[in-house]
Motif scaffolding. Structure first.
Motif, PDB file in Angstrom:
ATOM      1  N   UNK A  84      -6.209  55.524 -71.789  1.00  0.00           N
ATOM      2  CA  UNK A  84      -5.960  55.776 -70.372  1.00  0.00           C
ATOM      3  C   UNK A  84      -6.432  54.597 -69.522  1.00  0.00           C
ATOM      4  N   UNK A  85      -7.539  53.969 -69.919  1.00  0.00           N
ATOM      5  CA  UNK A  85      -7.999  52.818 -69.143  1.00  0.00           C
ATOM      6  C   UNK A  85      -7.027  51.643 -69.289  1.00  0.00           C
ATOM      7  N   UNK A  86      -6.470  51.470 -70.477  1.00  0.00           N
ATOM      8  CA  UNK A  86      -5.446  50.437 -70.660  1.00  0.00           C
ATOM      9  C   UNK A  86      -4.233  50.719 -69.779  1.00  0.00           C
ATOM     10  N   UNK A  87      -3.853  51.985 -69.717  1.00  0.00           N
ATOM     11  CA  UNK A  87      -2.682  52.362 -68.923  1.00  0.00           C
ATOM     12  C   UNK A  87      -2.933  52.102 -67.440  1.00  0.00           C
ATOM     13  N   UNK A  88      -4.149  52.421 -66.974  1.00  0.00           N
ATOM     14  CA  UNK A  88      -4.498  52.156 -65.576  1.00  0.00           C
ATOM     15  C   UNK A  88      -4.484  50.661 -65.299  1.00  0.00           C
ATOM     16  N   UNK A  89      -5.060  49.874 -66.196  1.00  0.00           N
ATOM     17  CA  UNK A  89      -5.081  48.419 -66.011  1.00  0.00           C
ATOM     18  C   UNK A  89      -3.680  47.832 -65.963  1.00  0.00           C
ATOM     19  N   UNK A  90      -2.744  48.447 -66.685  1.00  0.00           N
ATOM     20  CA  UNK A  90      -1.381  47.918 -66.779  1.00  0.00           C
ATOM     21  C   UNK A  90      -0.440  48.474 -65.713  1.00  0.00           C
ATOM     22  N   UNK A  91      -0.939  49.275 -64.791  1.00  0.00           N
ATOM     23  CA  UNK A  91      -0.060  49.805 -63.748  1.00  0.00           C
ATOM     24  C   UNK A  91       0.612  48.670 -62.992  1.00  0.00           C
ATOM     25  N   UNK A  92       1.847  48.887 -62.524  1.00  0.00           N
ATOM     26  CA  UNK A  92       2.598  47.791 -61.899  1.00  0.00           C
ATOM     27  C   UNK A  92       1.942  47.214 -60.654  1.00  0.00           C
ATOM     28  N   UNK A  93       1.335  48.080 -59.828  1.00  0.00           N
ATOM     29  CA  UNK A  93       0.710  47.632 -58.583  1.00  0.00           C
ATOM     30  C   UNK A  93      -0.810  47.609 -58.741  1.00  0.00           C
ATOM     31  N   UNK A  94      -1.504  46.891 -57.861  1.00  0.00           N
ATOM     32  CA  UNK A  94      -2.959  46.769 -57.985  1.00  0.00           C
ATOM     33  C   UNK A  94      -3.699  48.099 -57.923  1.00  0.00           C
ATOM     34  N   UNK A  95      -4.889  48.096 -58.543  1.00  0.00           N
ATOM     35  CA  UNK A  95      -5.768  49.259 -58.600  1.00  0.00           C
ATOM     36  C   UNK A  95      -7.119  48.868 -58.004  1.00  0.00           C
ATOM     37  N   UNK A  96      -7.629  49.712 -57.103  1.00  0.00           N
ATOM     38  CA  UNK A  96      -8.934  49.496 -56.476  1.00  0.00           C
ATOM     39  C   UNK A  96      -9.873  50.610 -56.917  1.00  0.00           C
ATOM     40  N   UNK A  97     -11.044  50.248 -57.439  1.00  0.00           N
ATOM     41  CA  UNK A  97     -12.093  51.221 -57.741  1.00  0.00           C
ATOM     42  C   UNK A  97     -13.141  51.147 -56.643  1.00  0.00           C
ATOM     43  N   UNK A  98     -13.377  52.270 -55.964  1.00  0.00           N
ATOM     44  CA  UNK A  98     -14.398  52.361 -54.921  1.00  0.00           C
ATOM     45  C   UNK A  98     -15.611  53.057 -55.526  1.00  0.00           C
ATOM     46  N   UNK A  99     -16.647  52.291 -55.845  1.00  0.00           N
ATOM     47  CA  UNK A  99     -17.775  52.772 -56.644  1.00  0.00           C
ATOM     48  C   UNK A  99     -18.914  53.201 -55.746  1.00  0.00           C
ATOM     49  N   UNK A 100     -19.166  54.500 -55.713  1.00  0.00           N
ATOM     50  CA  UNK A 100     -20.289  55.061 -54.985  1.00  0.00           C
ATOM     51  C   UNK A 100     -21.246  55.679 -56.001  1.00  0.00           C
ATOM     52  N   UNK A 101     -22.508  55.331 -55.935  1.00  0.00           N
ATOM     53  CA  UNK A 101     -23.461  55.898 -56.873  1.00  0.00           C
ATOM     54  C   UNK A 101     -23.232  55.411 -58.293  1.00  0.00           C
ATOM     55  N   UNK A 102     -23.422  56.309 -59.261  1.00  0.00           N
ATOM     56  CA  UNK A 102     -23.383  55.910 -60.661  1.00  0.00           C
ATOM     57  C   UNK A 102     -21.966  55.640 -61.161  1.00  0.00           C
ATOM     58  N   UNK A 103     -21.811  54.513 -61.840  1.00  0.00           N
ATOM     59  CA  UNK A 103     -20.633  54.210 -62.656  1.00  0.00           C
ATOM     60  C   UNK A 103     -21.187  53.756 -63.994  1.00  0.00           C
ATOM     61  N   UNK A 104     -21.363  54.705 -64.887  1.00  0.00           N
ATOM     62  CA  UNK A 104     -22.032  54.442 -66.155  1.00  0.00           C
ATOM     63  C   UNK A 104     -21.107  54.758 -67.323  1.00  0.00           C
ATOM     64  N   UNK A 105     -21.315  54.068 -68.443  1.00  0.00           N
ATOM     65  CA  UNK A 105     -20.546  54.351 -69.646  1.00  0.00           C
ATOM     66  C   UNK A 105     -19.058  54.286 -69.381  1.00  0.00           C
ATOM     67  N   UNK A 106     -18.350  55.380 -69.718  1.00  0.00           N
ATOM     68  CA  UNK A 106     -16.923  55.417 -69.480  1.00  0.00           C
ATOM     69  C   UNK A 106     -16.554  55.281 -68.018  1.00  0.00           C
ATOM     70  N   UNK A 107     -17.444  55.708 -67.122  1.00  0.00           N
ATOM     71  CA  UNK A 107     -17.187  55.515 -65.698  1.00  0.00           C
ATOM     72  C   UNK A 107     -17.167  54.042 -65.334  1.00  0.00           C
ATOM     73  N   UNK A 108     -18.090  53.272 -65.898  1.00  0.00           N
ATOM     74  CA  UNK A 108     -18.089  51.827 -65.675  1.00  0.00           C
ATOM     75  C   UNK A 108     -16.836  51.197 -66.275  1.00  0.00           C
ATOM     76  N   UNK A 109     -16.445  51.652 -67.465  1.00  0.00           N
ATOM     77  CA  UNK A 109     -15.263  51.087 -68.118  1.00  0.00           C
ATOM     78  C   UNK A 109     -13.988  51.392 -67.331  1.00  0.00           C
TER      79      UNK A 109
END
Length: 251
Positions: A84-109
């Motif tokens: 799923x992370x590969x699929x998100x990275x390969x989306x046609x248009x840009x992706x923005x992650x808005x990180x509030x608080x913890x982004x750990x493990x799979x959340x960071x990935x």
């Protein structure tokens, strides 16, 4: 009835997905993965920019440990989060992650798979997987190397370093830091700035950026050949020249 793991807001030019399991700090479980695949399917069919954030003052605390504990060899090889992370990275248009608080493990990935990462002042980013007897197997071992370099990546992946917002900004892992209550507005301001550009040129640029080194310069020339024939190119360049007027050659 099972509650959705995501809250999805759709606009004409963008989709805002909120990871919405605040009772477990938005831990990524199979249901969330399935819902993210459905979002990706829509964005692949109708390309729009994607903003991802988390509910309850947390981006995502990691994969759901209760599910992860029960997974074995077959699930590891299936790459449930990796795909799923590969699929998100390969989306046609840009992706923005808005990180509030913890982004750990799979959340960071998940955040590493985005094209842009912006953070709140409360952000904490890291990969504690080795402490749980596994490795960060959904992209961190190679995306993080590209994003922050080998030394810092090893500190995070092997020594458990957790970056705060200012450290992540200094390393350019994130591009902006805002107060928590201003984070989503900042994400949409960034989205507006990106979307002021030509969509076809954005998608072509993203494809070229993702291409392996050996594909250049041929892929650049092929994509440019298509854009050179577009109506948008002529219209935008004409508007640029008209705006500058007779003094356009001056510096």
């Amino acid at each position: 009835m099972t509650q959705p793991s995501l809250s999805v807001e759709e606009r004409d030019d963008r989709v805002h997905v909120v990871l919405n399991r605040p009772d477990v700090r938005n831990a990524i479980d199979q249901a969330m993965v399935d819902e993210l695949h459905a979002v990706c399917e829509g964005l692949e069919a109708t390309p729009r920019l994607l903003v991802i954030s988390g509910a309850g003052g947390t981006f995502a605390s990691g994969a759901d440990i209760r599910q992860l504990r029960e997974r074995g060899r077959a699930e590891a090889l299936a790459g449930i989060n990796t795909r799923i992370f590969q699929r998100i990275a390969a989306l046609p248009m840009p992706v923005i992650a808005a990180i509030d608080g913890y982004a750990l493990g799979g959340g960071a990935e998940l955040a590493y798979a985005a094209d842009f990462r912006i953070a709140s002042t409360t952000a904490k980013i890291g990969n504690p997987e080795v402490g749980l007897g596994i490795l960060a197997g959904a992209g961190a071992t190679w995306r993080l190397l590209e994003l922050v370099g080998e030394t810092v990546a090893k500190e995070i992946l092997l020594a458990g370093r957790v970056l705060n917002a200012q450290e992540a900004l200094a390393l350019r892992l994130v591009s902006e830091v805002h107060e928590p209550d201003a984070l989503l507005e900042a994400a949409h301001v960034l989205a507006d700035r990106i979307l002021a550009n030509d969509p076809a040129a954005l998608m072509a640029t993203k494809r070229v950026l993702a291409a392996p080194r050996e594909a250049h310069p041929d892929i650049d020339l092929q994509e440019q050949a298509v854009l050179f024939e577009s109506d948008a190119k002529r219209e935008r360049m004409t508007a640029f020249l008209d705006k500058r007027g007779p003094n356009r050659t001056k510096k």
